[in-house]
Design a protein around this motif. Structure first.
Motif, short mmCIF file in Angstrom:
data_model
loop_
_atom_site.label_atom_id
_atom_site.label_comp_id
_atom_site.label_asym_id
_atom_site.label_seq_id
_atom_site.Cartn_x
_atom_site.Cartn_y
_atom_site.Cartn_z
N UNK A 31 0.86 -1.19 0.00
CA UNK A 31 0.00 0.00 0.00
C UNK A 31 0.89 1.23 0.00
N UNK A 32 0.42 2.29 -0.63
CA UNK A 32 1.12 3.57 -0.53
C UNK A 32 0.71 4.23 0.78
N UNK A 33 1.71 4.60 1.58
CA UNK A 33 1.43 5.30 2.83
C UNK A 33 1.80 6.77 2.66
N UNK A 34 0.81 7.66 2.69
CA UNK A 34 1.09 9.08 2.55
C UNK A 34 1.32 9.76 3.91
N UNK A 35 2.09 10.83 3.88
CA UNK A 35 2.32 11.65 5.07
C UNK A 35 1.67 12.99 4.80
N UNK A 36 0.60 13.27 5.55
CA UNK A 36 -0.36 14.31 5.20
C UNK A 36 -0.60 15.24 6.37
N UNK A 37 -0.86 16.51 6.06
CA UNK A 37 -1.44 17.43 7.02
C UNK A 37 -2.76 17.92 6.43
N UNK A 38 -3.60 18.47 7.28
CA UNK A 38 -4.98 18.77 6.87
C UNK A 38 -5.24 20.24 7.18
N UNK A 39 -5.57 21.02 6.14
CA UNK A 39 -5.76 22.47 6.27
C UNK A 39 -7.24 22.80 6.29
N UNK A 40 -7.62 23.72 7.18
CA UNK A 40 -9.00 24.21 7.28
C UNK A 40 -8.94 25.74 7.37
N UNK A 41 -9.67 26.40 6.50
CA UNK A 41 -9.83 27.85 6.58
C UNK A 41 -11.11 28.12 7.35
N UNK A 42 -10.97 28.68 8.55
CA UNK A 42 -12.11 28.95 9.42
C UNK A 42 -12.29 30.45 9.55
N UNK A 43 -13.02 31.05 8.62
CA UNK A 43 -13.15 32.51 8.60
C UNK A 43 -11.80 33.13 8.30
N UNK A 44 -11.31 33.92 9.24
CA UNK A 44 -9.98 34.52 9.08
C UNK A 44 -8.88 33.70 9.74
N UNK A 46 -6.46 30.36 10.05
CA UNK A 46 -5.84 29.25 9.31
C UNK A 46 -5.48 28.14 10.28
N UNK A 47 -6.07 26.98 10.06
CA UNK A 47 -5.91 25.84 10.97
C UNK A 47 -5.20 24.70 10.23
N UNK A 48 -4.20 24.12 10.88
CA UNK A 48 -3.58 22.89 10.40
C UNK A 48 -3.81 21.78 11.42
N UNK A 49 -4.16 20.62 10.93
CA UNK A 49 -4.18 19.42 11.76
C UNK A 49 -2.92 18.64 11.40
N UNK A 90 -0.15 30.50 9.76
CA UNK A 90 -0.93 29.49 10.46
C UNK A 90 -1.22 29.98 11.88
N UNK A 91 -2.50 30.00 12.23
CA UNK A 91 -2.93 30.49 13.54
C UNK A 91 -3.06 29.38 14.57
N UNK A 92 -3.47 28.20 14.12
CA UNK A 92 -3.72 27.08 15.03
C UNK A 92 -3.14 25.81 14.41
N UNK A 93 -2.42 25.05 15.21
CA UNK A 93 -2.03 23.68 14.85
C UNK A 93 -2.65 22.74 15.88
N UNK A 94 -3.43 21.81 15.42
CA UNK A 94 -3.97 20.78 16.30
C UNK A 94 -3.15 19.52 16.07
N UNK A 95 -2.42 19.11 17.11
CA UNK A 95 -1.61 17.89 17.02
C UNK A 95 -2.46 16.70 17.43
#
Length: 253
Positions: A31-44, A46-49, A90-95
């Motif tokens: 299987x291909x295993x990707x290494x990913x982060x997830x971006x969400x624009x919440x109004x003004x 910028x959130x990264x998971x 980036x304003x928020x990083x959720x680990x």
């Protein structure tokens, strides 16, 4: 509110096997295993998971990884550029958790509030020897975390809930979307963890489980299994963190 859109941003990938994702099921299957982060624009905001890891950073993280076939996709900065951001934006990083492939670029987000579960940080600073390699102590010690304990709303429509088992303090991220609650799993998983065939014990292995399969890497197997169940029960859209199909999407939903 109509709901948010989640943008998967893949930095690297490797041709691997399914065993580390699916406990006692599918060993050796490619299987291909990707290494990913997830971006969400919440109004003004910028959130990264998570912040993922680039191929060369993985290779140089430890001598044992030097010859592994990690494939570069894009840099951290290039990925953020595709959603109109730089690391300083980036304003928020959720680990979700603090394994190196989920936290490697977090220190570049100099202006971000970084959320982590209390149990995860405690374990990361004093990991069991089995998991010591997965926690980059120098990086973790130099980050100023916003420590939370349990379920919490981060922003309207974005919340976290504990999903222990893969790690002691993993957290899933629950995002309100136009198609219902999307849940970024918070633990290393693929679609097969959530959707094994009903006859998995006959067609795959008698040691497989149903209706879900626990993560192959875990600190507590039973907790890990229950966390997969927990995510599956509440999610309209499940986002397994290393699923190759989810990583290839431009947006979710």
């Amino acid at each position: 509110m109509e709901g948010y859109t989640i943008r998967p941003l893949m930095l690297s990938r490797i041709m691997s096997e399914m065993g580390p994702m699916t406990y006692l099921a599918y060993p050796g299957r490619s299987i291909v295993r990707p290494y990913v982060m997830w971006y969400i624009r919440a109004g003004d905001t910028n959130v990264l998971v998570d912040t993922a890891i680039e191929a060369e950073d993985y290779r140089t993280y430890h001598p044992g990884f030097r010859n592994m076939p990690f494939e570069p996709v894009q840099s951290f900065e290039q990925a953020l550029g595709k959603v109109g951001c730089s690391p300083d934006d980036i304003d928020i990083v959720i680990q979700t958790h603090l394994h190196m492939d989920h936290i490697y670029n977090t220190s570049k987000c100099r202006n971000a509030v970084i959320y982590v579960q209390k149990k995860e940080l405690e374990f990361a600073l004093h990991p069991h020897p089995i998991f010591d390699i997965l926690y980059p102590r120098d990086t973790i010690e130099n980050l100023a975390f916003e420590v939370i304990d349990g379920e919490q709303t981060i922003l309207p429509g974005i919340a976290v809930m504990p999903v222990p088992g893969h790690t002691p303090g993993g957290q899933a991220v629950i995002v309100d979307t136009a198609e219902g609650k999307a849940v970024i799993s918070g633990f290393c998983s693929i679609a097969e963890n959530f959707y094994p065939p009903e006859d998995v014990k006959e067609t795959v292995t008698p040691f497989a489980s149903y209706p879900v399969i626990a993560p192959g890497i875990h600190t507590d197997l039973f907790q890990a299994y229950e966390s997969v169940i927990k995510v599956k029960k509440i999610a309209a859209i499940i986002i397994p963190m290393h699923d190759p199909d989810m990583a290839q999407r431009d947006h979710i939903p």
